[in-house]
Design a protein around this motif. Structure first.
Motif, PDB file in Angstrom:
ATOM      1  N   ILE A 122      21.061   5.337 -61.259  1.00  0.00           N
ATOM      2  CA  ILE A 122      22.441   5.736 -61.001  1.00  0.00           C
ATOM      3  C   ILE A 122      23.329   4.562 -60.629  1.00  0.00           C
ATOM      4  CG2 ILE A 122      21.822   8.077 -60.345  1.00  0.00           C
ATOM      5  CD1 ILE A 122      22.161   7.202 -57.415  1.00  0.00           C
ATOM      6  N   GLY A 123      22.759   3.415 -60.351  1.00  0.00           N
ATOM      7  CA  GLY A 123      23.559   2.246 -59.987  1.00  0.00           C
ATOM      8  C   GLY A 123      23.995   2.294 -58.542  1.00  0.00           C
ATOM      9  N   ALA A 124      24.969   1.466 -58.236  1.00  0.00           N
ATOM     10  CA  ALA A 124      25.498   1.392 -56.875  1.00  0.00           C
ATOM     11  C   ALA A 124      26.305   2.649 -56.569  1.00  0.00           C
ATOM     12  CB  ALA A 124      26.371   0.158 -56.726  1.00  0.00           C
ATOM     13  N   VAL A 125      26.189   3.138 -55.364  1.00  0.00           N
ATOM     14  CA  VAL A 125      26.959   4.308 -54.937  1.00  0.00           C
ATOM     15  C   VAL A 125      27.640   3.986 -53.607  1.00  0.00           C
ATOM     16  CG1 VAL A 125      25.512   6.010 -56.099  1.00  0.00           C
ATOM     17  CG2 VAL A 125      24.981   5.350 -53.774  1.00  0.00           C
ATOM     18  N   ALA A 126      28.795   4.601 -53.398  1.00  0.00           N
ATOM     19  CA  ALA A 126      29.500   4.448 -52.126  1.00  0.00           C
ATOM     20  C   ALA A 126      28.804   5.322 -51.088  1.00  0.00           C
ATOM     21  CB  ALA A 126      30.959   4.856 -52.290  1.00  0.00           C
TER      22      ALA A 126
END
Length: 112
Positions: A2-6
């Motif tokens: 999902i990659g980077a998430v906040a």
């Protein structure tokens, strides 16, 4: 993946959390969307805006002035500390764009 998430921060933003931990201090958030590596390459001008958030107008002006000292960078008053959450969230988006396009993205606002 999902990659980077906040991340969701209980206090709204990392800057607001810091302000809550440091009562009476003058907390300003800025430079969240710039790569430290790019900042270290002083021979290459950056072409971006630094969004500066905080309650203290004088402290914000100091940080905006510091941002403006960097060639190609413009400091912008982005409002109160509560706006930091949105600026912080942009970082995850930029990281994912960087990975996808194999580049270094930054923020540049038009019309301000």
């Amino acid at each position: 993946g999902i990659g980077a998430v906040a991340l969701s921060v209980p206090g709204g933003s990392a800057a607001q959390e810091a302000a809550a931990q440091l009562p009476g201090s003058r907390v300003v958030s800025a430079f969240q969307n710039l790569s430290a590596e790019e900042l270290m390459e002083v021979e290459h001008p950056l072409h971006c805006d630094v969004l500066v958030c905080g309650r203290d107008a004088e402290a914000k002006q100091v940080v905006i002035g510091l941002a403006n000292e960097i060639e190609g960078v413009r400091g912008i008053d982005a409002g109160g500390l509560s706006q930091s959450r949105y600026v912080e969230m942009l970082t995850a988006l930029l990281i994912n764009l960087n990975r996808k396009h194999k580049t270094q993205t930054s923020i540049k606002l038009v019309g301000v």
